[in-house]
Design an enzyme around this catalytic site. Structure first.
Site, PDB file in Angstrom:
ATOM      1  N   TYR A  38      -4.547   3.475   1.627  1.00  0.00           N
ATOM      2  CA  TYR A  38      -3.681   2.444   1.413  1.00  0.00           C
ATOM      3  C   TYR A  38      -3.264   2.128  -0.072  1.00  0.00           C
ATOM      4  O   TYR A  38      -2.037   2.042  -0.235  1.00  0.00           O
ATOM      5  CB  TYR A  38      -4.052   1.259   2.368  1.00  0.00           C
ATOM      6  CG  TYR A  38      -3.389  -0.063   2.232  1.00  0.00           C
ATOM      7  CD1 TYR A  38      -2.253   0.096   3.218  1.00  0.00           C
ATOM      8  CD2 TYR A  38      -3.601  -1.100   1.703  1.00  0.00           C
ATOM      9  CE1 TYR A  38      -1.317  -1.090   3.465  1.00  0.00           C
ATOM     10  CE2 TYR A  38      -2.594  -2.289   1.719  1.00  0.00           C
ATOM     11  CZ  TYR A  38      -1.523  -2.299   2.691  1.00  0.00           C
ATOM     12  OH  TYR A  38      -0.869  -3.350   2.839  1.00  0.00           O
ATOM     13  N   VAL A  80      -8.665 -14.060   8.597  1.00  0.00           N
ATOM     14  CA  VAL A  80      -8.099 -15.304   9.310  1.00  0.00           C
ATOM     15  C   VAL A  80      -8.198 -14.900  10.946  1.00  0.00           C
ATOM     16  O   VAL A  80      -8.641 -15.785  11.682  1.00  0.00           O
ATOM     17  CB  VAL A  80      -6.615 -15.572   8.982  1.00  0.00           C
ATOM     18  CG1 VAL A  80      -5.961 -16.656   9.877  1.00  0.00           C
ATOM     19  CG2 VAL A  80      -6.711 -15.931   7.748  1.00  0.00           C
TER      20      VAL A  80
END
Length: 318
Positions: free
Chosen positions: A150, A193
């Site tokens: 990534y 989150v």
């Protein structure tokens, strides 16, 4: 200009993803014709279901590692799995999506004369030695680590964008996105989150990696999309890169405690070993975004968390 009444034909790759679906929604609301391209590797038809009947919205099942031939004025290149759980599942494909995807979308932009925005990432800075990170910092990335597919894929995409800009005078925009959260995140994406909220709502132990002192900066999705719009409409003299994120910095412990408080959960904290190459600190310097885009985040973490919790509560009840 997008927002000045004229209709643009806009391609959004990764348009059924978390950020992409919010972007498509806003583009359609402002009267643009939107082609949403997605291969549904991490995107979801549910994210864009409410747009499917709109005559201004068109959905294409397409993988950006293959060329795409459409006539458009603007391209937002968001296609790429963005959470470690998803991008490490098939790391070779992740690199291909970033690199071949950039080549194919840049080729399309060159052919049709479109302006193109690359959704880059704060991960280009790796585990940074400077804090907060400014756009002129080159980063500290492990090129052979488990996150490299990534990190290095996105770094190479930036290289390609700037080479197309220099070599072919292509009108490019490069946006470095810092941690973003909000409705339509996936419950299993492994991001902090969504992890904390889902665990708190289920009353499960909240898993914290390391001692919880590592920091992140969290930007609510509506603020991020506003930044993206503003960058796309800057003049050709401003290709970026530009950091877009919320400079408010929170430790993982603070975030976990907030999730517990806002969900009224009885979850306990459980500490796990840190994953390899996980950055200790992440905070954007947004001076450039303030100066050139007139942009700064407006949604406080608690307000954004309340909206995000409401979304996950409904999702888990379904």
């Amino acid at each position: 200009m997008m927002g000045s009444g004229s209709t643009q034909r806009v391609l959004v790759t990764g348009g059924a993803g978390f950020l992409g679906s919010h972007l498509c929604e806003r583009l359609v609301a402002e009267g643009h014709d939107v082609i949403c391209a997605d291969n549904f590797y991490t995107g979801s038809k549910g994210n864009i279901a409410h747009l499917r009947g709109n005559p201004r919205f068109e959905l294409l099942r397409h993988d950006v590692t293959f060329p795409l031939y459409v006539e458009v004025d603007r391209i937002f290149n968001l296609a790429c799995p963005a959470s470690p759980v998803h991008y490490q599942r098939d790391p070779v494909q992740t690199t291909k999506t970033s690199v071949h995807g950039a080549i194919n979308m840049l080729g399309l932009a060159k052919r049709v004369g479109a302006r193109i925005l690359q959704a880059s990432t704060s991960e280009v800075y790796g585990d940074p030695e400077v804090h907060p990170q400014t756009e002129d910092y080159w980063g500290r990335v492990n090129p052979i680590g488990p996150r490299a597919c990534y990190d290095e894929g996105k770094r190479c995409a930036e290289t390609l964008f700037f080479d197309y800009h220099r070599q072919h005078r292509l009108d490019i925009k490069v946006m470095r996105i810092f941690n973003t959260y909000g409705p339509r995140m996936q419950p299993d994406d492994g991001r902090v989150v969504s992890n904390f909220i889902v665990q708190a709502l289920k009353g499960e132990p909240i898993t914290i990696y390391g001692d919880g002192s590592q920091t992140r900066s969290f930007c609510y999705v509506d603020d991020m999309i506003e930044g993206m719009f503003r960058l796309m409409e800057t003049g050709p003299d401003f290709p970026g890169p530009v950091n877009v994120g919320n400079p408010g910095e929170y430790t993982m412990l603070e975030l976990a405690e907030l999730a517990i408080r806002l969900t009224a959960s009885r979850s306990e904290l459980v500490f796990m070993p840190m994953p390899p190459d996980d950055p200790r600190q992440r905070q954007p310097d947004i001076t450039l975004a303030r100066d050139r885009l007139g942009w700064a985040p407006t949604v406080e973490l608690e307000a954004g968390m309340i909206r995000t919790i409401a979304y996950f509560r409904e999702l888990l009840a379904a």
